[in-house]
Scaffold this motif. Structure first.
Motif: not given
Length: 389
Positions: A51-52, A93-102
């Motif tokens: 969703k996000k 450096s980077y990360s993704f956050i999917v519906d609050g989960l990194k």
């Protein structure tokens, strides 16, 4: 249906299945991050049920006190995307956050661990990060060596870089002892600091003299980096019990003795340098002060300067007297560098006032930014060419 028709049907079905699989494989290929011709980078993640989706990275501009985060946009085929601004040359450096989960980027296999966090990384070239790349130049050798610490009563691990040509040469080389910060270990300068790439490229261009670099583990309660010792697979922590207990400084000469026994190195003060970042800068300050005729070159990168008031080790006593002895014995270079927004900036300013009052000569570099690997890579890139001249 006769046998010929059955065989034709079977082969046709197999061909269709193979074609579908081939097309499916092509559709699944996602490039992330993608280097664009205008200097921007595009990041992509396929997340059909999300969703996000957000991206968190050190190349983004923070809009508050927390980490910098930007929203990714949902496009065709359930692929979320974000395109950065034009990025200056650097390792990011980077990360993704999917519906609050990194999560990590599944399309980028390049990862670095920092303490207990793992992040994706990428390089933006055409600038200072060209030093961080593996270029077509002669390469040094990186070895993991174990030495016996009689003082600590354990075997401990070092990372040792020998310059190109060391194995085929009979010459003696100078040594830089390069120390990590409180969250690091003997792998930190290699992974986060790109030390071998920096040294390879500086030596190849004639900007730095060939040197051996010994990278220590400054946490004396650990014998090696996480997962690389008999301690097993444990979750790393930043503040180990050995911080400020004086053991690193007390037994550092064991590391020098091991190096000088096992490598062809010069054994004069002019052939030895010590430098470190943050806690490693603290260690470099106190090691060089306690052994005031040992190092010709000292580098303090964003150093934690003074120990806590309850530090009991005699290593941390009588700093002024030790600095006076270091000044009297002489050295080639005492180099201090820090970022303008570093949380240790005032501590370093106070330490510089002490040195000024003592007429203790040093060189000072002030950069933009704070307590970051971006600055520490810069400092190593500037410090190494000044050594062993």
């Amino acid at each position: 249906m006769n046998k010929i028709l059955i065989i034709v049907f079977f082969l046709s079905a197999q061909l269709v299945y193979a074609q579908e699989n081939l097309n499916f494989g092509r559709q699944k290929e996602i490039i992330s991050p993608q280097t664009n011709t205008d200097g921007t980078f595009t990041f992509r993640l396929k997340a059909p049920n999300a969703k996000k989706v957000e991206i968190q990275g050190d190349f983004l501009i923070a809009k508050g006190t927390g980490p910098a985060v930007e929203q990714m946009k949902l496009g065709a085929d359930s692929i979320w995307a974000f395109t950065s601004q034009v990025l200056p040359s650097e390792l990011y450096s980077y990360s993704f956050i999917v519906d609050g989960l990194k999560i990590r980027d599944p399309n980028n296999v390049y990862l670095i661990r920092d303490v207990s966090s793992v992040v994706n990384v990428f390089l933006a070239g055409a600038g200072k990060a060209d030093l961080y790349m593996v270029n077509d130049v002669p390469h040094g050798t990186v070895a993991k060596r174990w030495y016996e610490s009689a003082g600590l009563k354990v075997n401990r691990r070092l990372t040792v870089y020998t310059p190109p040509g060391y194995e085929s040469s009979k010459a003696n080389y100078p040594v830089l002892y390069l120390l990590h910060g409180v969250g690091g270990d003997e792998e930190a300068w290699m992974q986060l600091g790109r030390a071998s790439q920096i040294l390879d490229n500086l030596i190849a261009s004639g900007k730095a003299k060939p040197m051996i670099v010994v990278m220590t583990n400054g946490h004396t309660s650990n014998t090696a980096a996480p997962g690389e010792s008999s301690k097993g697979l444990y979750k790393p922590i930043m503040m180990t019990p050995d911080v400020f207990n004086g053991d690193m400084e007390t037994y550092f000469k064991e590391i020098i003795a091991f190096t000088e026994k096992n490598y062809r190195v010069g054994r004069n003060k002019a052939d030895r340098a010590i430098a470190g970042l943050s806690m490693g800068g603290f260690h470099s300050l106190w090691i060089s002060a306690n052994y005031p005729n040992t190092f010709g070159y000292v580098g303090l990168f964003s150093p934690a300067v003074l120990p806590p008031s309850n530090a009991a080790s005699p290593i941390y006593k009588d700093l002024d007297l030790k600095l006076e002895a270091q000044k009297k014995n002489g050295f080639k270079l005492y180099w201090i560098a820090i970022g303008k927004t570093d949380f240790l900036y005032k501590n370093v300013s106070d330490y510089r006032k002490k040195l000024d009052a003592m007429n203790f000569k040093y060189e000072y570099r002030e950069s933009e930014g704070g307590h970051t690997w971006s600055n520490w890579r810069d400092y190593l890139s500037a410090f190494a060419p000044m050594l062993f001249k």
